[in-house]
Design an enzyme around this catalytic site. Structure first.
Site, PDB file in Angstrom:
ATOM      1  CG  ASP A 152      -1.976   0.941   1.289  1.00 27.97           C
ATOM      2  OD1 ASP A 152      -1.966   1.853   0.455  1.00 27.97           O
ATOM      3  OD2 ASP A 152      -2.849   0.816   2.159  1.00 27.97           O
TER       4      ASP A 152
ATOM      5  CG  ASP B  17      -9.571   2.739   1.341  1.00 29.48           C
ATOM      6  OD1 ASP B  17      -8.730   2.589   0.428  1.00 29.48           O
ATOM      7  OD2 ASP B  17      -9.283   2.665   2.550  1.00 29.48           O
TER       8      ASP B  17
HETATM    9  C1  GAL Z   1      -5.608   2.063   2.829  1.00 27.07           C
HETATM   10  C2  GAL Z   1      -6.029   0.913   1.937  1.00 27.07           C
HETATM   11  C3  GAL Z   1      -7.014   0.079   2.721  1.00 27.07           C
HETATM   12  C4  GAL Z   1      -6.339  -0.444   3.971  1.00 27.07           C
HETATM   13  C5  GAL Z   1      -5.737   0.705   4.790  1.00 27.07           C
HETATM   14  C6  GAL Z   1      -4.874   0.215   5.944  1.00 27.07           C
HETATM   15  O1  GAL Z   1      -4.734   2.888   2.153  1.00 27.07           O
HETATM   16  O2  GAL Z   1      -6.599   1.412   0.762  1.00 27.07           O
HETATM   17  O3  GAL Z   1      -7.513  -0.978   1.914  1.00 27.07           O
HETATM   18  O4  GAL Z   1      -5.332  -1.346   3.602  1.00 27.07           O
HETATM   19  O5  GAL Z   1      -4.949   1.547   3.990  1.00 27.07           O
HETATM   20  O6  GAL Z   1      -4.335   1.255   6.690  1.00 27.07           O
END
Ligand code: GAL
Length: 663
Positions: free
Chosen positions: A414, A477
């Protein structure tokens, strides 16, 4: 596409006029009529594509401001947005001043505002509005109207679509407006119960790298005890005839066609299974679970174990569900006060140390593997994850080695704090961290699916496969609202040319069942029909399917959504094609994808607000002549059709069919 609205034409006394607000605020009915601000109602019920609805503020919490003009009253929302009011036939009119909030800047965003009546008759529609445009006044007569819907349509992209309904108010002759509450739908289970006879549901094609540990579970529904046979297994692999797990490893590259057989007291099923030993893994989209949409920062090893156990006890493993993925918060946090997130971040040699909630990573993956499932983990290329935990910056090789030694089979990577290292404004900059981790994973003797998460930056679908991603997020998200789910899902059109065996677009995880992003969970806010749309669309899109709910609290409806083998087959088809939109008329859409056996999977979707019939024309699907049509959710043949197929599709719902040439 031919469309036939089921509802009657709008009564002619309804009229729409675009007049200045001042004109509207007349005194004719002043003695009896009362005016209600929209922003004083329960705006938590506003569905929107990003952020939270705001009373008397923009979606980002600033003073409402359109084209330089500020307003003290109104609703700040974000496309795609829907707010449905019950005005009970007692309203006189609705008025507002609309536009994109100045907080996004001139020329940014692009939305159309709409005001709809009972039968989703469009009373009023703005032109396309952008940041900096002058406010537009709307004044609509509501005589006899019961349901008033305020919509903001963001079109293909909802970037910067900060939409303001300034000074929005309803004039009521009697009573008060309320937020519409009769949209509760019955959760009707369409998926038939699996037959007690064996049916093999596991993926028909499987990629493995030479030398890497092999784990494949033959997923079979049907009464137990069951025995398994695999004919033609290449040297190096062995089958446990009681569990159906195939393990071992292959030395050489090559293709092997194996015949799988599953037998119980009532019968036997066979299935061809192709093993391709080579560079490419993840030949069909991953099926599994991820901790984020339910537990988020509250994840623990114990919760992960209970989910793995539930994957088995619920029977979902028999439908092919495989991965148990831990998202953020298995690492030590940079500054949390929570002792279970504290501790040494890395050892003296730089190896990452999980937080105290995950005392034994190898024990955890053993727990998962012994059940025939696989395990996944999460990190970021930056110094910190999105949640502020330790990430992989400058420790990529060491981290990849740890994941391999611990026994992980999937990595979600990520972007997040990598923004501190590189602004992400060039393609090489965007690609670099993913190339670095790709190289690190390649050195590990374990097949680890690589899932890019950088929200679609730099049109990742155009290059994700080339730099070794097995999937890549195409969006920000998701959340459990219609506008988020449908907004994301229906925006995937055009990405289909980039999906194929081993590399898939990922429009984010599933939001069915009990979700919550933290310690307290709630049932998804999607209606049953919206959930059918969600699963059908994600299957058509050949997206990784990662269940986002607490699996220990699965209800029968959610289980039925996740255990329809004919629907899942659309997702798992070995051809690896992603559906594209073949026809669109307003809120009605037809999407289709080619299947390996020459058939087509076709979704007839109704994004509108009332039941409507939708037609798929054979010519739009590239078909001619008589076709056999099968309803996949009901697992029922519907007959043979020439020229087209029409179905009545509920509000926000779908009819998912498969179409073969009739014999
Ligand atoms: C976001 C991601 C989510 C989750 C989250 C965890 O950036 O898109 O799916 O993984 O971080 O902090």
């Amino acid at each position: 596409m031919i469309l036939k609205r089921i509802f009657p034409a709008a009564p002619c006394q309804w009229f729409v006029s675009l007049v200045a607000l001042a004109l509207f605020a007349g005194t004719t009915h002043a003695q009896t009529a009362r005016t209600y601000s929209i922003s004083a109602l329960d705006i938590s019920q506003v569905e929107q594509g990003w952020g939270e609805p705001q009373a008397n503020k923009s979606v980002e919490g600033h003073t409402l401001s359109i084209g330089g003009q500020t307003f003290t009253n109104g609703l700040g929302t974000h496309a795609s947005s829907e707010f449905i009011l019950d005005v009970g036939g007692r309203a006189e009119s609705f008025s507002a001043v609309v536009g994109i909030d100045d907080e996004v800047g001139k020329g940014k965003g692009s939305v159309v505002f709409k005001v709809l009546g009972d039968t989703n008759q469009v009373f009023w529609e703005s032109k396309e509005l952008h940041g900096g445009d002058a406010p537009v006044a709307v004044n609509v007569s509501l005589a006899d109207v019961k349901q008033l819907t305020l919509l903001v349509d963001g079109g293909e992209s909802i970037d910067s679509d900060h939409a303001d309904w300034a000074d929005a108010k309803v004039v009521m002759t009697r009573g008060r407006p309320s937020v519409f509450s009769s949209l509760k739908e019955e959760a009707i289970i369409l998926t038939p119960k699996p037959s007690p006879k064996p049916r093999i549901n596991s993926t028909k094609v499987f990629g493995v790298r030479p030398g890497a540990p092999f784990l494949y579970t033959i997923a079979v529904t049907g009464d137990r005890p069951m025995t398994f046979v695999a004919k033609g297994l290449p040297k190096g692999l062995k089958l446990d005839p009681k569990t159906g797990c195939i393990t071992g490893s292959l030395k050489e590259k090559g293709e092997h066609v194996v015949t799988l057989r599953a037998k119980n007291a009532l019968g036997e099923a066979t299935q061809k299974f192709k093993i391709i030993c080579g560079a490419q893994i993840g030949l069909v989209p991953a099926l599994g679970w991820n901790s984020w949409n339910c537990f988020a920062s509250a994840v623990t090893a114990e919760k992960v174990k209970s989910v793995a156990a539930a994957m088995v006890s619920s029977g979902l493993i028999n439908h092919g569900w495989t991965y148990i993925n831990i998202d953020d918060f298995w690492e030590v946090h940079r500054d949390s006060k929570d002792p279970t997130l504290q501790g040494p971040q890395r050892d003296a040699d730089g190896h990452i140390i999980p937080n105290p909630r995950f005392p034994d990573m190898k024990g955890l993956t053993d727990y998962i593997h012994v059940r025939g499932l696989k395990a996944g983990l999460y990190s970021s290329p930056g110094p910190w994850t999105c949640g502020g935990c330790v990430a992989s910056w400058q420790h990529e090789e060491l981290d990849a080695q740890s994941y391999g030694q611990w026994g992980f089979d999937y990595l979600k990577y990520d972007w997040c704090s990598y923004g501190q290292i590189d602004k992400g404004d060039t393609l090489p900059g965007l690609q670099k961290p993913y190339r670095v981790m790709r190289a690190a994973l390649d050195k590990v003797n374990r097949d680890i699916l690589f899932s890019f998460c950088q929200y679609g930056g730099g049109n990742v679908w155009e290059w994700g496969a080339e730099i070794g991603g097995n999937s890549w997020r195409t969006t920000g998200d998701i959340n459990d609202s219609w506008s988020s789910m449908a907004g994301i899902g229906f925006r995937q059109n055009g990405h289909e040319k980039y999906a194929g065996p081993g590399h898939f677009n990922d429009p984010d995880m599933l939001v069915v069942g009990k979700v919550g992003w933290g310690p307290s969970l709630h049932p998804t806010r999607l209606t049953p029909n919206e959930q059918y749309t969600h699963i059908s669309l994600w299957c058509l899109l050949a997206s990784p399917l990662l269940i986002g709910c607490d699996m220990t609290q699965l209800d029968d409806f959610t289980l039925s959504l996740l255990s329809n083998d004919e629907v899942l087959e659309v997702n798992q088809d070995p051809l690896g094609r992603q559906a594209a939109r073949v026809a669109q008329n307003g809120q009605l859409e037809v999407w289709a994808k080619d299947m390996e056996d020459g058939s087509k999977a076709v979704g007839l979707f109704n994004r509108g607000y009332s039941e409507t019939s939708v037609t798929a024309n054979w010519s739009e699907l590239g078909l001619a002549g008589k076709q056999k049509v099968r309803d996949l959710w009901r697992q029922k043949d519907l007959g043979e059709f020439t020229g087209s197929f029409t179905a009545s599709v509920p509000r926000h719902g779908v009819v998912l069919v498969r179409v073969w040439p009739a014999k």
